[in-house]
Design a protein around this motif. Structure first.
Motif, PDB file in Angstrom:
ATOM      1  N   VAL A   1      12.502  67.165   6.009  1.00 21.86           N
ATOM      2  CA  VAL A   1      11.086  66.770   6.015  1.00 21.86           C
ATOM      3  C   VAL A   1      10.427  67.346   7.263  1.00 21.86           C
ATOM      4  CG1 VAL A   1      11.563  64.623   4.761  1.00 21.86           C
ATOM      5  CG2 VAL A   1      11.451  64.580   7.276  1.00 21.86           C
ATOM      6  N   PRO A   2       9.121  67.614   7.182  1.00 20.39           N
ATOM      7  CA  PRO A   2       8.426  68.125   8.363  1.00 20.39           C
ATOM      8  C   PRO A   2       8.209  67.010   9.383  1.00 20.39           C
ATOM      9  CG  PRO A   2       6.877  67.865   6.535  1.00 20.39           C
ATOM     10  CD  PRO A   2       8.235  67.498   6.005  1.00 20.39           C
ATOM     11  N   ALA A   3       8.378  67.346  10.657  1.00 20.07           N
ATOM     12  CA  ALA A   3       8.122  66.396  11.754  1.00 20.07           C
ATOM     13  C   ALA A   3       7.554  67.222  12.910  1.00 20.07           C
ATOM     14  CB  ALA A   3       9.401  65.685  12.165  1.00 20.07           C
ATOM     15  N   ALA A   4       6.338  67.731  12.678  1.00 16.92           N
ATOM     16  CA  ALA A   4       5.802  68.815  13.493  1.00 16.92           C
ATOM     17  C   ALA A   4       5.130  68.354  14.786  1.00 16.92           C
ATOM     18  CB  ALA A   4       4.834  69.631  12.652  1.00 16.92           C
ATOM     19  N   GLY A   5       5.777  67.435  15.504  1.00 17.41           N
ATOM     20  CA  GLY A   5       5.196  66.992  16.767  1.00 17.41           C
ATOM     21  C   GLY A   5       5.864  67.612  17.979  1.00 17.41           C
TER      22      GLY A   5
ATOM     23  N   THR B   1       7.772  70.412  18.166  1.00 21.23           N
ATOM     24  CA  THR B   1       7.248  71.777  18.062  1.00 21.23           C
ATOM     25  C   THR B   1       6.479  71.820  16.754  1.00 21.23           C
ATOM     26  OG1 THR B   1       9.134  72.626  16.812  1.00 21.23           O
ATOM     27  CG2 THR B   1       9.291  72.750  19.222  1.00 21.23           C
ATOM     28  N   SER B   2       5.661  72.840  16.565  1.00 20.76           N
ATOM     29  CA  SER B   2       4.785  72.832  15.392  1.00 20.76           C
ATOM     30  C   SER B   2       5.515  73.065  14.078  1.00 20.76           C
ATOM     31  CB  SER B   2       3.643  73.831  15.569  1.00 20.76           C
ATOM     32  OG  SER B   2       4.123  75.042  16.086  1.00 20.76           O
ATOM     33  N   GLY B   3       6.814  73.426  14.158  1.00 20.59           N
ATOM     34  CA  GLY B   3       7.579  73.570  12.921  1.00 20.59           C
ATOM     35  C   GLY B   3       8.850  72.745  12.926  1.00 20.59           C
ATOM     36  N   SER B   4       8.919  71.715  13.759  1.00 24.47           N
ATOM     37  CA  SER B   4      10.120  70.862  13.812  1.00 24.47           C
ATOM     38  C   SER B   4      10.336  70.149  12.481  1.00 24.47           C
ATOM     39  CB  SER B   4       9.982  69.780  14.894  1.00 24.47           C
ATOM     40  OG  SER B   4      10.253  70.279  16.174  1.00 24.47           O
ATOM     41  N   VAL B   5      11.610  69.878  12.182  1.00 23.77           N
ATOM     42  CA  VAL B   5      11.939  69.138  10.962  1.00 23.77           C
ATOM     43  C   VAL B   5      12.983  68.063  11.280  1.00 23.77           C
ATOM     44  CG1 VAL B   5      11.503  71.158   9.501  1.00 23.77           C
ATOM     45  CG2 VAL B   5      13.835  70.682  10.277  1.00 23.77           C
ATOM     46  N   ILE B   6      13.111  67.129  10.352  1.00 25.21           N
ATOM     47  CA  ILE B   6      14.210  66.166  10.365  1.00 25.21           C
ATOM     48  C   ILE B   6      15.089  66.491   9.162  1.00 25.21           C
ATOM     49  CG2 ILE B   6      14.831  63.721  10.047  1.00 25.21           C
ATOM     50  CD1 ILE B   6      12.141  63.032  11.395  1.00 25.21           C
ATOM     51  N   VAL B   7      16.398  66.453   9.358  1.00 23.10           N
ATOM     52  CA  VAL B   7      17.330  66.762   8.275  1.00 23.10           C
ATOM     53  C   VAL B   7      18.074  65.491   7.880  1.00 23.10           C
ATOM     54  CG1 VAL B   7      19.289  68.161   7.545  1.00 23.10           C
ATOM     55  CG2 VAL B   7      17.618  69.119   9.156  1.00 23.10           C
ATOM     56  N   PHE B   8      17.893  65.074   6.639  1.00 22.09           N
ATOM     57  CA  PHE B   8      18.614  63.921   6.103  1.00 22.09           C
ATOM     58  C   PHE B   8      19.840  64.427   5.350  1.00 22.09           C
ATOM     59  CE2 PHE B   8      14.285  62.327   6.505  1.00 22.09           C
ATOM     60  CZ  PHE B   8      14.481  61.063   7.035  1.00 22.09           C
ATOM     61  N   VAL B   9      20.995  63.858   5.656  1.00 26.10           N
ATOM     62  CA  VAL B   9      22.226  64.257   4.981  1.00 26.10           C
ATOM     63  C   VAL B   9      22.854  63.028   4.326  1.00 26.10           C
ATOM     64  CG1 VAL B   9      24.567  65.163   5.288  1.00 26.10           C
ATOM     65  CG2 VAL B   9      22.664  66.182   6.561  1.00 26.10           C
TER      66      VAL B   9
ATOM     67  N   PRO C   1       1.937  65.048  20.731  1.00 30.96           N
ATOM     68  CA  PRO C   1       2.513  63.721  21.016  1.00 30.96           C
ATOM     69  C   PRO C   1       2.141  62.660  19.973  1.00 30.96           C
ATOM     70  CG  PRO C   1       1.617  64.688  23.028  1.00 30.96           C
ATOM     71  CD  PRO C   1       1.200  65.595  21.893  1.00 30.96           C
ATOM     72  N   ASP C   2       0.929  62.724  19.421  1.00 30.73           N
ATOM     73  CA  ASP C   2       0.545  61.711  18.416  1.00 30.73           C
ATOM     74  C   ASP C   2       1.398  61.835  17.158  1.00 30.73           C
ATOM     75  OD1 ASP C   2      -1.357  60.683  20.071  1.00 30.73           O
ATOM     76  OD2 ASP C   2      -3.007  61.856  19.220  1.00 30.73           O
ATOM     77  N   GLN C   3       1.688  63.084  16.787  1.00 27.75           N
ATOM     78  CA  GLN C   3       2.541  63.299  15.609  1.00 27.75           C
ATOM     79  C   GLN C   3       3.958  62.805  15.883  1.00 27.75           C
ATOM     80  OE1 GLN C   3       1.404  64.641  12.581  1.00 27.75           O
ATOM     81  NE2 GLN C   3       3.370  63.867  11.871  1.00 27.75           N
ATOM     82  N   VAL C   4       4.444  63.039  17.110  1.00 34.65           N
ATOM     83  CA  VAL C   4       5.773  62.533  17.479  1.00 34.65           C
ATOM     84  C   VAL C   4       5.810  61.016  17.318  1.00 34.65           C
ATOM     85  CG1 VAL C   4       7.340  62.108  19.424  1.00 34.65           C
ATOM     86  CG2 VAL C   4       6.428  64.414  19.040  1.00 34.65           C
ATOM     87  N   ARG C   5       4.746  60.349  17.795  1.00 31.39           N
ATOM     88  CA  ARG C   5       4.711  58.890  17.726  1.00 31.39           C
ATOM     89  C   ARG C   5       4.711  58.414  16.263  1.00 31.39           C
ATOM     90  NH1 ARG C   5       0.297  57.746  21.230  1.00 31.39           N
ATOM     91  NH2 ARG C   5       1.579  58.778  22.773  1.00 31.39           N
ATOM     92  N   ALA C   6       3.946  59.085  15.424  1.00 28.23           N
ATOM     93  CA  ALA C   6       3.874  58.695  14.014  1.00 28.23           C
ATOM     94  C   ALA C   6       5.233  58.879  13.335  1.00 28.23           C
ATOM     95  CB  ALA C   6       2.808  59.524  13.302  1.00 28.23           C
ATOM     96  N   ASP C   7       5.895  60.009  13.628  1.00 26.20           N
ATOM     97  CA  ASP C   7       7.186  60.278  12.985  1.00 26.20           C
ATOM     98  C   ASP C   7       8.282  59.362  13.527  1.00 26.20           C
ATOM     99  OD1 ASP C   7       6.175  62.212  11.302  1.00 26.20           O
ATOM    100  OD2 ASP C   7       6.519  63.844  12.726  1.00 26.20           O
ATOM    101  N   LEU C   8       8.170  59.012  14.816  1.00 24.44           N
ATOM    102  CA  LEU C   8       9.135  58.094  15.410  1.00 24.44           C
ATOM    103  C   LEU C   8       9.032  56.715  14.732  1.00 24.44           C
ATOM    104  CD1 LEU C   8      11.236  58.465  17.553  1.00 24.44           C
ATOM    105  CD2 LEU C   8       9.537  57.916  19.297  1.00 24.44           C
TER     106      LEU C   8
END
Ligand SMILES: [Zn+2]
Length: 191
Positions: free
Chosen positions: A98-102, A104-112, A151-158
């Protein structure tokens, strides 16, 4: 000093040529330097390629990626675990990005979803330590300014990741304590 990834594979008697690719959470130098030792494609988003291309203070990805095939993917597989979009890599839910672009602008989270039923969320640098997820602790203001693109996107994804704790083992890339529950790579485990 850590042991290079390729040496860990060889030590575990895993042939690095068996790897089908490297799936990055993001392109910061401390997450990509091992690419140089592995002759396999790299899976990355277009947004992260653009980020790495413009990163003036971090040229490691630009140095190690030539010679590797970059395989890009898009988030066409609908909402997943509270995130608005996803990429189901094998189409069976075993590896979902899933995208988690906080950070870096193209960061992702990987669910396994492992075959033994264990579920992991590899969150890269969304939080540096598990505390950041469990107690929803923000990075100190100055570090946030220096480290995160948004930072706001990081907070939302966190907040989204915090809601998953309990159902997923959440693994920040830099928190060795969070690795405790992951089966380690060993010749035995691969047999
Ligand atoms: Zn990072």
């Amino acid at each position: 000093m850590g042991v290079p990834g390729v040496d860990q594979l060889i030590e575990a008697r895993y042939d690095p040529e068996q790897l089908t690719g490297i799936l990055l959470t993001h392109s910061h130098w401390d997450h990509v330097s091992g690419i140089a030792d592995l002759d396999v494609p790299v899976l990355i988003t277009e947004a992260e390629i653009a980020y790495a291309t413009h990163a003036k203070n971090d040229t490691v990805f630009a140095a190690v990626s030539p010679g590797h095939r970059l395989i890009t993917y898009t988030f066409d597989d609908g909402p997943f675990e509270g995130f608005p979009a996803s990429h189901d890599h094998y189409g069976d839910g075993s590896v979902v990005v899933v995208p988690a672009a906080g950070h870096t602008s193209g960061s992702v989270i990987v669910f396994v979803h492992a075959s033994d039923g264990a579920r992991y969320a590899f969150i890269g640098d969304l939080a540096w330590q598990l505390d950041g997820v469990q107690r929803h602790v923000d990075r100190p203001w100055l570090m946030r300014r220096l480290a995160d693109s948004d930072p706001d996107q990081v907070r939302a994804d966190l907040a989204r990741v915090s809601a998953l704790a309990g159902r997923y083992r959440v693994i920040p890339a830099h928190d060795a304590r969070a690795f405790d529950g992951i089966p380690t790579l060993s010749a035995e485990a691969l047999r």
